[in-house]
Design an enzyme around this catalytic site. Structure first.
Site, PDB file in Angstrom:
ATOM      1  N   CYS A   2      46.350  40.132  46.873  1.00  0.00           N
ATOM      2  CA  CYS A   2      46.675  41.020  47.985  1.00  0.00           C
ATOM      3  C   CYS A   2      48.059  41.616  47.765  1.00  0.00           C
ATOM      4  CB  CYS A   2      46.638  40.310  49.319  1.00  0.00           C
ATOM      5  SG  CYS A   2      45.073  39.549  49.771  1.00  0.00           S
ATOM      6  N   ARG A  27      47.507  43.109  41.335  1.00  0.00           N
ATOM      7  CA  ARG A  27      47.354  41.838  42.046  1.00  0.00           C
ATOM      8  C   ARG A  27      45.905  41.560  42.416  1.00  0.00           C
ATOM      9  NH1 ARG A  27      52.187  39.795  43.996  1.00  0.00           N
ATOM     10  NH2 ARG A  27      51.160  38.752  45.724  1.00  0.00           N
ATOM     11  N   TRP A  76      42.426  41.182  49.122  1.00  0.00           N
ATOM     12  CA  TRP A  76      41.522  40.380  48.298  1.00  0.00           C
ATOM     13  C   TRP A  76      40.761  39.473  49.259  1.00  0.00           C
ATOM     14  CZ3 TRP A  76      41.004  39.594  42.831  1.00  0.00           C
ATOM     15  CH2 TRP A  76      40.237  38.489  42.473  1.00  0.00           C
ATOM     16  N   ASN A 102      49.218  38.351  53.753  1.00  0.00           N
ATOM     17  CA  ASN A 102      48.775  37.730  52.500  1.00  0.00           C
ATOM     18  C   ASN A 102      48.716  36.231  52.717  1.00  0.00           C
ATOM     19  OD1 ASN A 102      48.840  40.203  51.293  1.00  0.00           O
ATOM     20  ND2 ASN A 102      50.610  39.798  50.006  1.00  0.00           N
ATOM     21  N   GLY A 103      47.772  35.570  52.053  1.00  0.00           N
ATOM     22  CA  GLY A 103      47.692  34.117  52.158  1.00  0.00           C
ATOM     23  C   GLY A 103      46.407  33.685  52.832  1.00  0.00           C
ATOM     24  N   GLU A 485      43.817  30.970  24.026  1.00  0.00           N
ATOM     25  CA  GLU A 485      44.328  32.212  24.596  1.00  0.00           C
ATOM     26  C   GLU A 485      43.482  33.412  24.150  1.00  0.00           C
ATOM     27  OE1 GLU A 485      46.816  34.910  26.709  1.00  0.00           O
ATOM     28  OE2 GLU A 485      46.155  32.832  26.926  1.00  0.00           O
ATOM     29  N   LYS A 489      41.491  36.014  26.666  1.00  0.00           N
ATOM     30  CA  LYS A 489      41.673  37.465  26.634  1.00  0.00           C
ATOM     31  C   LYS A 489      40.326  38.184  26.505  1.00  0.00           C
ATOM     32  CE  LYS A 489      45.834  37.798  27.409  1.00  0.00           C
ATOM     33  NZ  LYS A 489      45.506  36.709  28.325  1.00  0.00           N
ATOM     34  N   GLU A 492      38.235  37.678  30.009  1.00  0.00           N
ATOM     35  CA  GLU A 492      38.748  38.188  31.270  1.00  0.00           C
ATOM     36  C   GLU A 492      38.740  39.710  31.360  1.00  0.00           C
ATOM     37  OE1 GLU A 492      42.761  36.924  32.101  1.00  0.00           O
ATOM     38  OE2 GLU A 492      43.463  37.394  30.092  1.00  0.00           O
ATOM     39  N   HIS A 508      30.109  18.158  16.853  1.00  0.00           N
ATOM     40  CA  HIS A 508      29.757  17.224  17.923  1.00  0.00           C
ATOM     41  C   HIS A 508      28.975  17.906  19.039  1.00  0.00           C
ATOM     42  CE1 HIS A 508      32.053  13.889  16.256  1.00  0.00           C
ATOM     43  NE2 HIS A 508      32.991  14.764  15.963  1.00  0.00           N
ATOM     44  N   LYS A 607      46.554  39.310  39.387  1.00  0.00           N
ATOM     45  CA  LYS A 607      47.678  39.011  38.503  1.00  0.00           C
ATOM     46  C   LYS A 607      48.346  37.698  38.884  1.00  0.00           C
ATOM     47  CE  LYS A 607      50.747  39.880  35.302  1.00  0.00           C
ATOM     48  NZ  LYS A 607      50.344  39.765  33.894  1.00  0.00           N
TER      49      LYS A 607
END
Length: 612
Positions: A2, A27, A76, A102-103, A485, A489, A492, A508, A607
């Site tokens: 948000c 964000r 969001w 926000n929150g 990493e 990338k 996402e 395995h 973000k």
């Protein structure tokens, strides 16, 4: 997650709000809205589902909304589906208070039920409408001013929040409050600003205040006044943000992500220069004295996402150089394991934003146990930076793309510097060896630029696999951390399923997934593990896998095994992750571009994850 922007001043507010919200798109959001007031006229609220451009079109880029005081929000969804009704701002039935938030309000249902009994009606499914109407309830019941009404709400509410409110009785003023969710306040000759993050207001001012936890503020055209939870006025120090507005712009690149990939050499160079003086590592400004460095018995690294992968790479390097036991924890799991730490543990929290909710909670858990905490963060004045005992600031500048690149590289460098500094102080590295490692580290920015020169080959290769369904990344030791990493990338921003595995674990179970045409990306930067990883790649090839290898110049025999090779300049194996990660970033980026996706704002991602 948000985004909030507010402005009161001498200019038309709505265009400023839209511009600020556009700087916060990274964000993550699913809807957006504005509330603007002109003098004592009624507030005007406009909301839209979807991208910010929909809201811009509805308001003629903000020009249709008159008034010089307003608040804006990108939402969001948490409570309630993405919709125009659930979008912020939310307003009371009599237009007395309008607000954004926000929150997460954890006890929103309890508060909502109480307000319904008191005669309030609700048009949305959001916890934000509950928060706004709770403030309204106290404001009217006790006939008190905004500060007391907000304070009573803060005491009553459980959860995290950044609130920005406008009251009918206080035209041209914005009232804000904060608990755990980020918020900054900017001032200039043209007015006063509030925002969730620095990029939203960089265009207008670099003079900011950082509002603390459980604090409130009153914004007027002429400045800002701060209050504590008791309603008492408190003083704040005005800070100057060193980032400039251009740093938050694309600068001719197609996307922020590719721009930030190219900014990695500078981010690394600046971070090195921040603690290396005359060839020696000086951790004085970080606050790590010789006594502290000598007293550490074990290290716990907590982080989320890419920062966690930095911790995984750092684990190998710390244990090798300092001989201190290290464990790396996912911040989201850390507290629930009832972690065992001795008094001489050093807890390192890694976070780009310094506001990551789970990482902040882990930091507070450690501090409650009396454990020394060190933050590696990129944002000055962030919550984690303020609350940690010691802070190592990475100098990556604003990172806008959701998928981190330059912040990851700067965090890695910070870990290298801490590791070398600690090893030397503990007598495990001679002054000469330490100097040699620092000198090699100084060559990394130039070597990173050489890797970037190979981007056209990677772009060509990525276009061949733009429609693949599965990708596997393998490596051993530091190379395993690099693979983690690289896998993140890929998934996402391209939405392709990918997994990272320690190469020795393939047999395995995982190797059963390898079939004709499956892309397997192997990282081969550690000389003592090179042959073992090559043998694992051979096993994949014999089962139909298509192989891409990343290795250092000189290891040309790898071409006998793999189908496509990317070479990186030779460096000390401890530092190889800084070079090997760049081809993986480029690979993920170019696959996403080839698939026609929104690289900078991938679906369902934000973000900065500021709620648990």
């Amino acid at each position: 997650m948000c985004g909030i922007v507010g402005y009161t001043g001498s200019r038309q507010a709505a265009p400023i709000l839209l511009d600020g919200l556009s700087k916060l798109e990274y964000r993550g959001y699913d809807s957006a809205g504005l509330a603007v007031r002109e003098g004592e006229h009624a507030v005007e609220v406009v909301k839209a589902k979807g991208r910010l451009r929909v809201l811009a079109e509805k308001t003629n880029d903000g020009l249709a909304l008159k008034g010089d005081c307003g608040i804006g929000h990108t939402r969001w969804a948490t409570h309630g589906e993405p919709s125009e009704t659930n979008a912020h701002p939310h307003i009371t039935d009599d237009d007395n208070i309008v607000g954004v938030h926000n929150g997460i309000i954890e006890n929103f249902q309890e508060l909502r039920d109480k307000l319904v009994r008191k005669g309030y009606r609700f048009y949305s499914q959001t916890d934000t409408e509950v928060a706004v109407k709770t403030v309204d309830y106290y404001y009217k019941k006790y006939n008190i001013g905004p500060i007391d009404a907000i304070a009573k709400t803060m005491v009553r509410v459980r959860g995290s929040y950044a609130l920005a409110l406008m009251f009918k009785d206080c035209p041209e003023e914005i009232w804000v409050a904060r608990k755990d969710s980020p918020m900054i306040i900017g001032v200039s000759d043209e007015g006063t600003f509030v925002a969730s993050d620095v990029p939203a207001i960089l265009k207008y001012t670099r003079k900011v205040y950082y509002i603390g936890n459980l604090e409130m503020a009153r914004l007027t055209k002429d400045g800002v006044t701060f209050y504590n939870l008791d309603g008492e006025e408190i003083q704040k120090e005005l800070k100057e943000v060193e980032w400039d507005a251009e740093a938050a712009e694309k600068g001719g690149f197609e996307h922020f992500m590719i721009k930030e990939i190219h900014e990695q050499p500078k981010a690394v160079q600046d971070t090195i220069n921040s603690v290396v003086k005359d060839g020696r590592i000086d951790l004085t400004e970080v606050g790590l004295t010789d006594e502290i460095l000598m007293s550490v018995r074990d290290i716990v690294i907590v982080a989320c996402g890419s920062a966690y992968h930095v911790g995984m790479a750092a684990q190998y390097i710390f244990e090798d150089m300092t001989r201190i036991p290290v464990r790396v924890e996912l911040a989201s799991e850390f507290r629930y394991r009832k972690p065992i730490m001795n008094p001489d543990t050093l807890l390192i929290v890694i976070s780009q934003s310094g506001e990551t909710a789970d990482s902040l909670a882990a930091l507070r858990e450690a501090k409650e146990k009396g454990i020394r905490t060190l933050a590696i963060v990129n944002v000055m004045g962030s919550s984690i930076a303020r609350e940690a005992d010691n802070v190592f600031y990475t100098l990556a500048g604003p990172e806008i793309a959701v998928a981190t690149t330059k912040a990851y590289s700067a965090q890695l460098i910070a870990c290298y510097l801490l590791c070398i500094g600690m090893a030397e102080k503990r007598g495990l590295l001679s002054a000469e060896d330490s100097l040699a490692l620092v000198e090699e580290m100084k060559t990394l920015p130039g070597k990173m630029k050489r890797v970037l020169e190979d981007k056209e080959r990677i772009q060509w290769f990525a276009s061949k696999f733009a429609n693949t369904r599965d990708v596997f990344f393998i490596g051993r030791g530091v190379d395993y951390a690099i693979s983690m990493e690289g896998s993140l990338k890929m998934k996402e921003i391209s939405y392709i399923h990918s997994e990272a595995y320690a190469a020795g674990e393939l047999k395995h179970g995982t190797i059963s997934l390898i079939e004709d045409g499956i892309l397997v990306v192997g990282s081969l930067t550690q000389n003592d593990l090179y042959e073992k990883t090559v043998s694992n790649m051979v096993e994949c090839k014999s089962r139909g896998g298509y192989l891409m290898g990343i290795t250092s110049y000189g290891n040309y025999n790898v071409e006998d095994t793999v189908d496509f090779t990317v070479y990186i300049p030779r460096t000390d194996p401890h530092f190889a992750a800084s070079l090997a990660v760049i081809p993986l970033q480029l690979m993920g980026y170019y696959v996403s571009v080839a698939r026609g996706l929104d690289v900078d704002k991938p679906r369902n991602l934000a973000k900065s994850v500021t709620v648990e």
